[in-house]
Design a protein around this motif. Structure first.
Motif, PDB file in Angstrom:
ATOM      1  N   LEU A 108      16.603  53.151  38.805  1.00 18.63           N
ATOM      2  CA  LEU A 108      15.285  52.904  39.379  1.00 18.63           C
ATOM      3  C   LEU A 108      15.373  51.767  40.391  1.00 18.63           C
ATOM      4  CD1 LEU A 108      12.186  53.398  39.377  1.00 18.63           C
ATOM      5  CD2 LEU A 108      12.036  51.659  37.561  1.00 18.63           C
ATOM      6  N   ILE A 109      14.975  52.054  41.631  1.00 21.38           N
ATOM      7  CA  ILE A 109      15.016  51.059  42.708  1.00 21.38           C
ATOM      8  C   ILE A 109      13.620  50.505  42.935  1.00 21.38           C
ATOM      9  CG2 ILE A 109      15.575  50.659  45.137  1.00 21.38           C
ATOM     10  CD1 ILE A 109      17.474  53.053  44.990  1.00 21.38           C
ATOM     11  N   ALA A 110      13.528  49.169  43.029  1.00 19.50           N
ATOM     12  CA  ALA A 110      12.266  48.495  43.331  1.00 19.50           C
ATOM     13  C   ALA A 110      12.468  47.570  44.513  1.00 19.50           C
ATOM     14  CB  ALA A 110      11.782  47.708  42.117  1.00 19.50           C
ATOM     15  N   ASP A 111      11.465  47.498  45.372  1.00 26.37           N
ATOM     16  CA  ASP A 111      11.496  46.658  46.571  1.00 26.37           C
ATOM     17  C   ASP A 111      10.777  45.352  46.262  1.00 26.37           C
ATOM     18  OD1 ASP A 111      11.203  45.426  49.005  1.00 26.37           O
ATOM     19  OD2 ASP A 111      10.228  47.115  50.009  1.00 26.37           O
ATOM     20  N   ILE A 112      11.559  44.281  46.077  1.00 29.51           N
ATOM     21  CA  ILE A 112      10.966  42.994  45.735  1.00 29.51           C
ATOM     22  C   ILE A 112      10.291  42.349  46.934  1.00 29.51           C
ATOM     23  CG2 ILE A 112      13.009  41.569  46.185  1.00 29.51           C
ATOM     24  CD1 ILE A 112      12.327  40.051  43.563  1.00 29.51           C
ATOM     25  N   ASP A 113      10.647  42.772  48.142  1.00 29.52           N
ATOM     26  CA  ASP A 113      10.089  42.180  49.354  1.00 29.52           C
ATOM     27  C   ASP A 113       8.584  42.446  49.473  1.00 29.52           C
ATOM     28  OD1 ASP A 113      10.477  40.734  51.833  1.00 29.52           O
ATOM     29  OD2 ASP A 113      10.162  42.638  52.867  1.00 29.52           O
ATOM     30  N   ARG A 114       8.121  43.560  48.916  1.00 28.27           N
ATOM     31  CA  ARG A 114       6.698  43.900  49.032  1.00 28.27           C
ATOM     32  C   ARG A 114       5.864  43.271  47.928  1.00 28.27           C
ATOM     33  NH1 ARG A 114       6.214  50.283  48.558  1.00 28.27           N
ATOM     34  NH2 ARG A 114       7.725  50.100  50.245  1.00 28.27           N
ATOM     35  N   GLY A 115       6.502  42.609  46.959  1.00 32.64           N
ATOM     36  CA  GLY A 115       5.775  41.932  45.895  1.00 32.64           C
ATOM     37  C   GLY A 115       5.451  42.844  44.733  1.00 32.64           C
ATOM     38  N   GLY A 116       5.051  42.224  43.622  1.00 29.50           N
ATOM     39  CA  GLY A 116       4.648  42.979  42.441  1.00 29.50           C
ATOM     40  C   GLY A 116       5.767  43.698  41.738  1.00 29.50           C
ATOM     41  N   VAL A 117       6.983  43.151  41.808  1.00 31.98           N
ATOM     42  CA  VAL A 117       8.132  43.886  41.293  1.00 31.98           C
ATOM     43  C   VAL A 117       8.080  44.057  39.779  1.00 31.98           C
ATOM     44  CG1 VAL A 117       9.704  41.901  41.007  1.00 31.98           C
ATOM     45  CG2 VAL A 117      10.637  44.154  41.549  1.00 31.98           C
ATOM     46  N   PHE A 118       7.539  43.064  39.048  1.00 32.12           N
ATOM     47  CA  PHE A 118       7.493  43.196  37.587  1.00 32.12           C
ATOM     48  C   PHE A 118       6.535  44.305  37.165  1.00 32.12           C
ATOM     49  CE2 PHE A 118       9.134  38.934  38.153  1.00 32.12           C
ATOM     50  CZ  PHE A 118      10.133  38.868  37.196  1.00 32.12           C
ATOM     51  N   GLY A 119       5.344  44.313  37.773  1.00 31.77           N
ATOM     52  CA  GLY A 119       4.373  45.347  37.435  1.00 31.77           C
ATOM     53  C   GLY A 119       4.847  46.726  37.815  1.00 31.77           C
ATOM     54  N   SER A 120       5.473  46.835  38.998  1.00 26.50           N
ATOM     55  CA  SER A 120       5.901  48.159  39.459  1.00 26.50           C
ATOM     56  C   SER A 120       7.043  48.700  38.607  1.00 26.50           C
ATOM     57  CB  SER A 120       6.300  48.113  40.937  1.00 26.50           C
ATOM     58  OG  SER A 120       7.385  47.241  41.156  1.00 26.50           O
ATOM     59  N   VAL A 121       7.996  47.841  38.246  1.00 24.96           N
ATOM     60  CA  VAL A 121       9.116  48.304  37.415  1.00 24.96           C
ATOM     61  C   VAL A 121       8.655  48.615  35.992  1.00 24.96           C
ATOM     62  CG1 VAL A 121      11.294  47.609  36.336  1.00 24.96           C
ATOM     63  CG2 VAL A 121      10.914  47.156  38.762  1.00 24.96           C
TER      64      VAL A 121
END
Length: 496
Positions: A169-182
């Motif tokens: 699973l890839i998440a983009d930390i640059d856009r913010g909200g990485v904890f919630g999205s993951v």
């Protein structure tokens, strides 16, 4: 085939769109190649206006062609068996196994197409690759947590279940909200799908990665899944992008210290990768613009391909861009059209079968003495060509619906089979159906010469440049990922 140990396929999915799946996929394609495997890419369903022609004469998404190049193998339509090419805000052309089978609205595609048939076709393509390559490096589409679309899924976790693929699973930390999205993405998944998520990859990190050590630990505690890597944001590695969202970062204006090349920003622009070589030349300032003033300032004007040429012609006139292009040609500046751009520069576009819409005829810009008749048949082919009267062959590819008849001028290119392509009015004014024509050094040299512009083209080898970029990308990702962990989840018995 390489006799390395047989690995399970791997699937890269995202918490959302534009998190970097295509580039990460390309990185692992090159990493597996470097490690002695014989990988191939796969994406069951793609939506893009940026496509490519395979050597079979079939069409696939540009991202999978790039990933195949990273693997060091020819691209095949099986690498992207279902391709959606938007023709308007509500409709898209459906390309199945490399051939168009008609236009559909988004509603009809999701609600009325036979999803089981499409998925079966996708898996048939996957099996044809799996029998020849090791491992298959797969890419999902958009977000895997769109619960309202799960029953329509033919490209994300359904593929993982069908193929028994360990999934990252890839998440983009640059856009913010990485904890919630993951966390939210993983917790929304049904248990069988959640078990296939074997790693989390944090992409586009800016700054000191050690500052995320606590965040990494927290994510692992929250999800019970290891964070296999944190990839730093990069700007010095250039991989061909597929999604036109990247054009938002390439809009610009003139630079008086450089050669200014303007690409007219069409609403339905396709194959913007046609301009990548020019963009990489240090003496060139290549920018995309829908501003007539910025078009007027350019030294050279390029009209790109279009998925809906007639609609884009209307758009050009409404925005004052048509007048700016014509005035640039009248001022003696270089004006060149590729594919749809070639059609736009002509006298007239006819659409008797209403391929693009209700209008059966639209006057072009009248700069080239040609008439185009659109048709339902699509020409999709890789080709070699001689540009003007040059002896050496260049390479390119065609993807277009319609035929263009010359009323004057001369053909621009002679194809390998002896047929002609394009229309040449002068060295400063021509059009062609050949995508990739500007990747050929001799063509760029002739454009610069015709416009009395100076740049060091002779020392720029675009193919060597691309190989260097794939290796840089692989090194960048490898250095930030626990590859032992990746190989451990790819090892063992295959369940498919």
């Amino acid at each position: 085939m390489n006799q390395k140990k047989r690995l399970k396929p791997i699937l890269f999915v995202g918490t959302g769109s534009d998190v970097g799946k295509s580039v990460i996929n390309a990185a692992f394609c090159r990493i597996f190649k470097q490690d002695g495997y014989h990988p191939a890419p796969f994406k069951a369903q793609n939506m893009s206006l940026n496509s490519y022609a395979s050597a079979e004469g079939l069409e696939l998404g540009r991202a999978q062609a790039v990933q195949a190049e990273a693997c060091g193998i020819p691209c095949l339509s099986a690498m992207n068996p279902i391709l959606l090419k938007p023709t308007s805000d509500q409709k898209a052309q459906l390309v199945l196994n490399g051939k168009p089978i008609g236009d559909q609205s988004a509603r009809d595609y999701f609600l009325k197409t036979d999803r089981e048939f499409l998925f079966a076709e996708a898996m048939k393509a996957w099996r044809s690759l799996d029998s020849r390559y090791n491992p298959i490096v797969m890419e999902g589409a958009g977000s895997i947590s769109e619960v309202n679309l799960w029953d329509k899924d033919i490209t994300n976790m359904r593929v993982a279940l069908e193929t028994g693929s360990p999934t990252i699973l890839i998440a983009d930390i640059d856009r913010g909200g990485v904890f919630g999205s993951v966390y939210g993405t993983i917790k929304l998944l049904p248990e069988a799908e959640r078990k296939l998520i074997k790693g989390i990859l944090i992409n586009k990190f800016r700054g000191d990665i050690s500052l995320f050590d606590d965040g990494r630990r927290m994510l692992e505690e929250l999800t019970g899944i290891p964070v296999i890597g944190v990839i730093p944001y990069f700007r010095d590695i250039h991989i061909e992008e597929e999604d036109s969202v990247v054009i938002d970062y390439k809009r610009g204006s003139t630079d008086t210290s450089k050669i200014n090349v303007a690409v007219v920003l069409l609403r339905y622009m396709s194959n913007f990768t046609d301009f990548n070589m020019l963009e990489r030349m240090p003496e060139v300032n290549l920018y995309y613009s829908a501003n007539p003033t910025e078009i007027a300032k350019a030294d050279v004007v390029l009209i790109p391909g279009s998925k809906n040429t007639i609609s884009d012609l209307i758009y050009l006139r409404e925005r004052g861009l048509a007048k700016a292009i014509i005035q640039a040609a009248e001022a003696g500046k270089g004006v060149y059209g590729i594919c749809g751009g070639y059609q736009i520069l002509g006298e007239e576009i006819r659409d008797p079968d209403q391929v693009e819409g209700d209008l059966e005829m639209m006057p072009g810009l009248g700069l080239l003495p040609v008439v185009t008749t659109l048709s339902k048949e699509k020409r999709t082919v890789q080709t070699r060509f001689r540009f003007q009267q040059q002896k050496a062959y260049g390479t390119g590819y065609e993807i277009h619906m319609g035929q263009t008849r010359l009323l004057g001028g001369t053909p621009l290119c002679t194809l390998e089979d002896g047929s002609a392509d394009g229309c040449l009015v002068s060295p400063k004014l021509w059009g062609t159906y050949l995508h990739g024509i500007l990747d050929n050094r001799a063509v760029v040299e002739e454009i610069l010469k015709a416009n009395q512009l100076q740049a060091e083209v002779a020392h720029f080898d675009y193919n060597a440049f691309k190989e260097e970029q794939y290796n840089k990308l692989a090194d960048h990702v490898r250095a930030c990922v626990d590859m032992d962990q990746v190989y451990s989840v790819l090892d063992g018995e295959r369940s498919c």
